[in-house]
Motif scaffolding. Structure first.
Motif, PDB file in Angstrom:
ATOM      1  N   GLY A  20      11.158   2.334   6.343  1.00 41.42           N
ATOM      2  CA  GLY A  20      10.369   1.611   5.575  1.00 41.42           C
ATOM      3  C   GLY A  20       9.071   1.243   6.437  1.00 41.42           C
ATOM      4  N   ASP A  21       8.653   1.958   7.536  1.00 40.62           N
ATOM      5  CA  ASP A  21       7.614   1.421   8.323  1.00 40.62           C
ATOM      6  C   ASP A  21       6.360   2.294   7.868  1.00 40.62           C
ATOM      7  N   ARG A  22       5.810   1.137   7.108  1.00 37.58           N
ATOM      8  CA  ARG A  22       4.505   1.800   6.135  1.00 37.58           C
ATOM      9  C   ARG A  22       3.302   1.944   7.132  1.00 37.58           C
ATOM     10  N   CYS A  23       3.042   1.174   8.084  1.00 36.53           N
ATOM     11  CA  CYS A  23       2.183   1.282   9.016  1.00 36.53           C
ATOM     12  C   CYS A  23       2.205   2.489   9.946  1.00 36.53           C
ATOM     13  N   GLY A  24       3.499   2.956  10.175  1.00 36.38           N
ATOM     14  CA  GLY A  24       3.704   4.043  10.946  1.00 36.38           C
ATOM     15  C   GLY A  24       3.852   5.271  10.395  1.00 36.38           C
ATOM     16  N   GLU A  25       4.078   5.090   8.936  1.00 33.87           N
ATOM     17  CA  GLU A  25       3.745   6.253   7.823  1.00 33.87           C
ATOM     18  C   GLU A  25       2.288   6.479   7.748  1.00 33.87           C
ATOM     19  N   ALA A  26       1.569   5.462   7.526  1.00 37.73           N
ATOM     20  CA  ALA A  26       0.084   5.533   7.358  1.00 37.73           C
ATOM     21  C   ALA A  26      -0.702   6.421   8.868  1.00 37.73           C
ATOM     22  N   GLU A  27      -0.029   5.939  10.062  1.00 35.43           N
ATOM     23  CA  GLU A  27      -0.456   6.615  11.169  1.00 35.43           C
ATOM     24  C   GLU A  27      -0.155   8.328  10.998  1.00 35.43           C
ATOM     25  N   VAL A  28       1.143   8.512  10.539  1.00 32.25           N
ATOM     26  CA  VAL A  28       1.146  10.165  10.651  1.00 32.25           C
ATOM     27  C   VAL A  28       0.434  10.706   9.621  1.00 32.25           C
ATOM     28  N   GLN A  31      -3.376   8.658   0.835  1.00 30.81           N
ATOM     29  CA  GLN A  31      -2.027   8.177   0.887  1.00 30.81           C
ATOM     30  C   GLN A  31      -2.074   6.940   1.943  1.00 30.81           C
ATOM     31  N   ALA A  32      -2.885   7.604   3.275  1.00 27.86           N
ATOM     32  CA  ALA A  32      -2.699   6.613   4.324  1.00 27.86           C
ATOM     33  C   ALA A  32      -3.709   5.223   3.854  1.00 27.86           C
ATOM     34  N   LEU A  33      -4.865   5.490   3.106  1.00 27.03           N
ATOM     35  CA  LEU A  33      -5.786   4.377   2.923  1.00 27.03           C
ATOM     36  C   LEU A  33      -4.861   3.409   1.973  1.00 27.03           C
ATOM     37  N   THR A  34      -4.245   3.915   1.219  1.00 26.29           N
ATOM     38  CA  THR A  34      -3.502   3.033   0.160  1.00 26.29           C
ATOM     39  C   THR A  34      -2.259   2.222   1.039  1.00 26.29           C
ATOM     40  N   LEU A  35      -1.800   2.767   1.900  1.00 25.13           N
ATOM     41  CA  LEU A  35      -0.601   2.127   2.648  1.00 25.13           C
ATOM     42  C   LEU A  35      -1.402   1.181   3.649  1.00 25.13           C
ATOM     43  N   ALA A  36      -2.525   1.425   4.120  1.00 20.70           N
ATOM     44  CA  ALA A  36      -2.948   0.607   5.341  1.00 20.70           C
ATOM     45  C   ALA A  36      -3.554  -0.721   4.576  1.00 20.70           C
ATOM     46  N   GLN A  37      -4.044  -0.416   3.595  1.00 23.07           N
ATOM     47  CA  GLN A  37      -4.718  -1.474   2.915  1.00 23.07           C
ATOM     48  C   GLN A  37      -3.865  -2.620   2.282  1.00 23.07           C
ATOM     49  N   ASP A  38      -2.576  -2.047   1.844  1.00 17.02           N
ATOM     50  CA  ASP A  38      -1.643  -2.827   1.148  1.00 17.02           C
ATOM     51  C   ASP A  38      -0.876  -3.826   2.301  1.00 17.02           C
ATOM     52  N   ARG A  79       7.494  -9.442   9.527  1.00 14.02           N
ATOM     53  CA  ARG A  79       6.825  -8.350  10.088  1.00 14.02           C
ATOM     54  C   ARG A  79       7.379  -6.674   9.817  1.00 14.02           C
ATOM     55  N   GLN A  80       8.563  -6.627   9.711  1.00  7.43           N
ATOM     56  CA  GLN A  80       9.247  -5.528   9.140  1.00  7.43           C
ATOM     57  C   GLN A  80       8.806  -5.004   7.731  1.00  7.43           C
ATOM     58  N   LEU A  81       8.627  -6.116   6.928  1.00  9.41           N
ATOM     59  CA  LEU A  81       8.390  -6.035   5.569  1.00  9.41           C
ATOM     60  C   LEU A  81       6.485  -5.705   5.413  1.00  9.41           C
ATOM     61  N   SER A  82       5.877  -5.638   6.598  1.00  8.96           N
ATOM     62  CA  SER A  82       4.631  -5.684   7.086  1.00  8.96           C
ATOM     63  C   SER A  82       3.942  -6.838   6.302  1.00  8.96           C
ATOM     64  N   ARG A  83       4.415  -7.819   6.254  1.00  8.27           N
ATOM     65  CA  ARG A  83       3.672  -9.242   5.844  1.00  8.27           C
ATOM     66  C   ARG A  83       3.248  -9.984   7.093  1.00  8.27           C
ATOM     67  N   ARG A 126      -2.461  -4.421   5.296  1.00  7.12           N
ATOM     68  CA  ARG A 126      -3.662  -4.816   6.292  1.00  7.12           C
ATOM     69  C   ARG A 126      -3.425  -4.416   7.635  1.00  7.12           C
ATOM     70  N   CYS A 127      -3.552  -3.153   7.654  1.00  6.64           N
ATOM     71  CA  CYS A 127      -3.340  -2.552   9.113  1.00  6.64           C
ATOM     72  C   CYS A 127      -4.614  -1.891   9.382  1.00  6.64           C
ATOM     73  N   PRO A 128      -5.668  -2.493   9.929  1.00  5.44           N
ATOM     74  CA  PRO A 128      -7.058  -1.951  10.052  1.00  5.44           C
ATOM     75  C   PRO A 128      -7.108  -0.858  10.755  1.00  5.44           C
ATOM     76  N   LEU A 129      -6.462  -0.336  11.669  1.00  2.36           N
ATOM     77  CA  LEU A 129      -6.988   0.655  12.396  1.00  2.36           C
ATOM     78  C   LEU A 129      -6.700   2.087  11.526  1.00  2.36           C
ATOM     79  N   GLU A 130      -5.571   2.030  10.999  1.00  2.82           N
ATOM     80  CA  GLU A 130      -5.117   3.163   9.912  1.00  2.82           C
ATOM     81  C   GLU A 130      -5.995   3.039   8.743  1.00  2.82           C
TER      82      GLU A 130
END
Length: 922
Positions: free
Chosen positions: A825-833, A856-863, A642-646, A865-869
């Motif tokens: 390394g929190d990419r989901c949090g980064e996408a949110e900001v 930038q946020a879209l690239t992170l979120a799709q990578d 999860r920390q790896l966003s996997r 799979r964080c659907p809200l962002e």
């Protein structure tokens, strides 16, 4: 507020260092074994966000991992401290020894002390420290305890008694830091919250500050008995003006504002009165002049007078003249060997020689005890008798005034009598000493095996009982509460036995006692005490050449170092443990050490090494058929993924752990995995499934009566409700969680709830209140050293400040949050900001700059799979294109956003976009 991050952070910042501070709701918990491992998984699941960024030096983080269960080293769970109450509870303790019925006069001294206290209280002045000094045996402790009982009503918040062992034979004086740890625990501070570290001075200072804060508004009485120096006791002094401190010492201690009272030997007429009262003889049946001579022969010391009178009481056929003859003969026997103490020592000798040979032997064995106070079971081990016989001997020695009785059917030798008993060892066979220590250590090993059976979770490795344990009489420990109570009572004695055994080169006993104490010290701390024990065990194992035992000691040292957040030292110890286990092909130990290494690497965001270690541990557990170990490795691997966003891999691993926990009937493991799955599913946008998992976890915590984790589950449920549009349901959940955390004194949990309530207010339109709450949460996180909580608060503050037009402040908040999140390394949090920042730029009429952020946020979120962002980024891109290029542009992105929002159930966002699209067709 961000999707899954909202949930994660809820627990995160609270999960990390938080959880440790919370499990102090212990008074109840001690009697309810259900509470202890609860927050382990919590932490585990949220460490990804908070631990890595948490300031590792803070006591909170240290404690966070505090309640690690023996069976699940991977998941820092909360656990109740024995005898501790909620952190915010009133002190109200009663730990004074029993008042003596034979207290003699001291009217002038008592009047002076009581009058001083009364006058200071009536004038509203601070109470001075009262130092009671005098020679050994003069009755300083008896006087202080008697005065404490007389004054107790004036100090309703509690009365505490601490023996500092300043002049106890065979014992080093208690260090101030150690005494503070005991006082804080007794005052209701969860042990894991007590500051620890390698810098003794800094730790002592931090504990002293916590102690002063604890007593700041209290009216409590503290007796510091047997002090060696003012330096030893100074850190123990409360800072508030409402507390009274009585200090006893053989030395004349010097300080600035103390009130010194010297207690001298009794006046002869008072000593005579005491003798007559204790002798059991009518006053007119005794020659007062002869009694006067007797008490003068023992220096008019209360201890000596009591012993002499007891001799006469136990020999009805003796006359006072008979007693005088025996006392004179005893003094002559002592010669010049103990000339300085002949007066009182002669009374010891007289009492000792009056014992039966069997009881004399028993008394001598008591002098070998390394600890301070003992019960009948310890007496039985020392004296090689049954517990029934030991109890009979102890009661008889108490009647003879040769030992003192303490609460809980415990006994202790006066320092002078201990010295007298130990004197026989110097005159006899030195092996008697070694064998006595061996016997008492063997007893403790047998009793620890019973206690560990209650405190270690099912399936965990339990240190074995010693050979011949079936012949050792152990206490009746029927429950976890019994075990914890016994362990806390005997902790200091067992550690003293370890030190004595080490000094006698009984290294095998040192290693085994350290291993047997490890499960309790993992849970109860304090960690610096555990570090000292395991270091000693590592060295002892080196002497014995036992590599497996050395590996065990190193592994425990590594675990405790992890609790202390000293990660480099933890990695070093655990790597050494892996090497030691590998050398003797000890696969279970190696698997456990690898599992622990994986946790440390996870906490330091070294995710590849963490995954590698957990994968290797998982393979070993499977080879061994160790299902609990397999579940723990799965759970920790899931957290790493999860920390790896996997997220898919995280769900698969955590689901595997859940299945095994259910198979084993491990309800805490089940609840923790459910909660972690809820966090991951929320990050993935599966809100219904996330809510279901959180509700199931909440129900288990409710069943286990774990209020702490009920509160965490409420916060997580509140986040899901908010994300799905149930704003008032979210407010109710966070408010209830805040109530629980406030009652428990759990600062991280409070900060989480306050932050979530700030987000709810912002969404509800009360932005001013939202900013106030978010700033309050930010201050709390920074004070606690929680970088993860700080980043979450900054992100939300940026949004709220942007709404009220504080553009510069909003950008500054976004920049600060982004720096922390990228470091994590929190990419989901980064996408949110980035999405929040993009929306700020868009509303500030900077659509081109805004679109770059959304891209930038879209690239992170799709990578990841964080659907809200992803949906937020698509909406932002569509709105920017619509604004820059006209209504015919951006429609595709907006419709793509609608699809994702609908799948997530975020109806409000769908309605907003559809209104925009309808306006295009007009």
């Amino acid at each position: 507020m961000r999707l899954g991050r909202g949930i994660a952070i809820a627990v995160v910042a609270g999960g990390g260092a938080v959880t440790t501070l919370l499990v102090g709701l212990v008074t109840n918990a001690v009697s309810n074994q259900s509470r202890w491992p609860g927050w382990l998984g919590w932490l585990q699941e949220h460490a990804w966000f908070s631990f890595v960024v948490l300031g590792v030096t803070m006591a909170g983080l240290t404690a966070l991992l505090a309640g690690l269960s023996e069976s699940r080293p991977s998941a820092p769970h909360g656990r109740p401290e024995d005898g501790a109450g909620p952190p915010g509870a009133a002190l109200v303790l009663r730990s004074l020894p029993r008042d003596t019925a034979a207290f003699t006069d001291r009217a002038a001294e008592l009047e002076r002390l009581v009058g001083s206290v009364r006058a200071s209280q009536e004038r509203g002045e601070g109470l001075p420290v009262h130092v009671i000094d005098g020679m050994p045996g003069v009755g300083k402790t008896t006087f202080a305890v008697h005065a404490g009982h007389l004054l107790s009503e004036r100090f309703p918040d509690g009365q505490l008694f601490v023996n500092l062992n300043g002049h106890t034979p065979g014992r080093t004086p208690v260090q101030a830091g150690e005494a503070l740890s005991s006082l804080l625990a007794a005052a209701g501070v969860p042990t894991q919250q007590i500051p620890v570290g390698d810098d003794v001075g800094a730790v002592t200072e931090a504990r002293a500050a916590m102690w002063r804060s604890r007593l700041a508004d209290k009216k409590a009485l503290l007796i510091l008995d047997n002090a060696a120096s003012y330096r030893q006791l100074e850190p123990l002094l409360p800072g508030g003006s409402g507390c009274l401190v009585l200090v006893t010492s053989r030395k004349r201690l010097v300080a600035n504002e103390e009130a010194v009272m010297s207690v001298d030997a009794l006046p002869p007429d008072h000593a005579v009165d005491l003798f007559i009262r204790l002798s059991g003889r009518p006053a007119d049946a005794l020659d007062r002049n002869l009694v006067d001579e007797l008490v003068r022969l023992c220096g008019c010391l209360p201890l000596g007078v009591s012993l002499l009178a007891a001799r006469l009481r136990h020999h009805p056929s003796w006359t006072a003249e008979d007693l005088r003859g025996r006392l004179v003969a005893a003094r002559d026997r002592l010669g010049e060997l103990r000339a300085g103490e002949r007066a009182v020592t002669a009374t010891f000798d007289l009492s000792y020689r009056d014992l039966t040979p069997e009881r004399q032997c028993f008394f001598r064995q008591l002098g070998f005890f390394p600890g301070t106070d003992l019960d009948a079971h310890v007496g039985a081990a020392l004296g090689e008798v049954s517990v029934v016989a030991a109890r009979r001997h102890l009661e008889a020695l108490y009647d003879d005034h040769l030992i003192d009785e303490h609460p809980g059917n415990r006994y202790r030798l006066h320092d002078l009598l201990r010295d007298y008993a130990r004197g026989f060892a110097a005159e006899g066979d030195s092996m008697d000493h070694v064998e006595a220590v061996q016997r008492v250590c063997t007893y403790y090993l047998a009793a620890l095996a019973v206690a560990n059976g209650h405190i270690v979770r099912s399936g965990a490795a339990v240190p074995p009982a010693p050979d011949g344990a079936s012949r050792v009489e152990t206490p009746a420990l029927e429950s976890r509460a019994d075990a914890l109570s016994w362990l806390e009572t005997e902790r200091a004695n067992i550690l003293a036995c370890v030190r004595r055994a080490n000094g006698l080169a009984l290294y095998d006993l040192v290693v085994r006692l350290a291993a047997a104490m490890a499960p309790f010290l993992r849970q109860a701390g304090p960690w610096d005490q555990a570090v000292g024990l395991h270091r000693t065990a590592v060295e002892a194992a080196r002497h014995t050449g036992d590599q497996r035992a050395r590996g065990d000691a190193l592994a425990e040292l590594g675990v405790v170092r992890r609790f202390m957040a000293t990660y480099p030292q933890a990695i070093e110890a655990l790597n050494d443990a892996v090497t030691a286990y590998a050398a003797v092909d000890e696969r279970r130990g190696k698997a456990d050490a690898l599992n622990q290494l994986g946790i440390v690497w996870y906490l330091t965001a070294d995710n590849e090494d963490a995954a590698r270690a957990q994968t290797e541990a998982l393979a070993l557990y499977r080879e061994l058929g160790n299902r609990l170990g397999e579940a723990n490795a799965f759970a920790d691997l899931g957290m790493t993924y999860r920390q790896l966003s996997r997220f898919d891999a995280a769900v698969e691993a955590q689901s595997g752990a859940l299945a095994i926990y259910r198979e084993l009937g491990d309800r805490y493991g089940e609840a923790n995995s459910l909660r972690d799955l809820g966090v991951v599913h929320c990050l993935m946008g599966a809100y219904d499934l996330a809510a279901q998992h959180h509700q199931e976890a909440f129900d288990i915590y409710l069943e286990l009566d774990d209020r702490v984790h009920q509160a965490y589950a409420l916060n997580e449920l509140g986040v899901v409700r908010r994300l799905t549009g149930d704003i008032e349901g979210a407010r109710a959940a966070h408010s209830q969680a805040l109530t629980h955390f406030t009652e428990l004194g759990e600062r991280f949990g409070c900060a989480n709830s306050i932050r979530h309530l700030g987000v709810v207010d912002r969404i509800s339109g009360d932005v001013t209140e939202a900013i106030r709450l978010l700033e309050e949460a930010l201050d709390a996180y920074r004070g606690l050293g929680s970088r993860g909580g700080e980043a979450a608060s900054l992100s939300e503050l940026g949004v709220a400040r942007g709404i009220v037009g504080e553009i510069d402040g909003a950008i500054e908040a976004f920049q600060g949050g982004l720096r922390i999140l990228r470091g994590l390394g929190d990419r989901c949090g980064e996408a949110e900001v980035l999405n929040h920042w993009g929306m700020l730029l868009f509303t500030s009429r900077e659509p081109t700059a805004a679109r770059r952020h959304f891209d930038q946020a879209l690239t992170l979120a799709q990578d990841i799979r964080c659907p809200l962002e992803e949906a937020r980024a698509l909406e932002g891109i569509g709105r920017c294109d619509w604004t820059v290029d006209g209504p015919d542009h951006g429609v595709g992105s907006l419709r793509a956003a609608v699809i994702v929002y609908r799948r997530l159930g975020v109806s409000a966002a769908v309605d907003d976009i559809e209104r925009l699209l309808v306006s295009r067709s007009r």
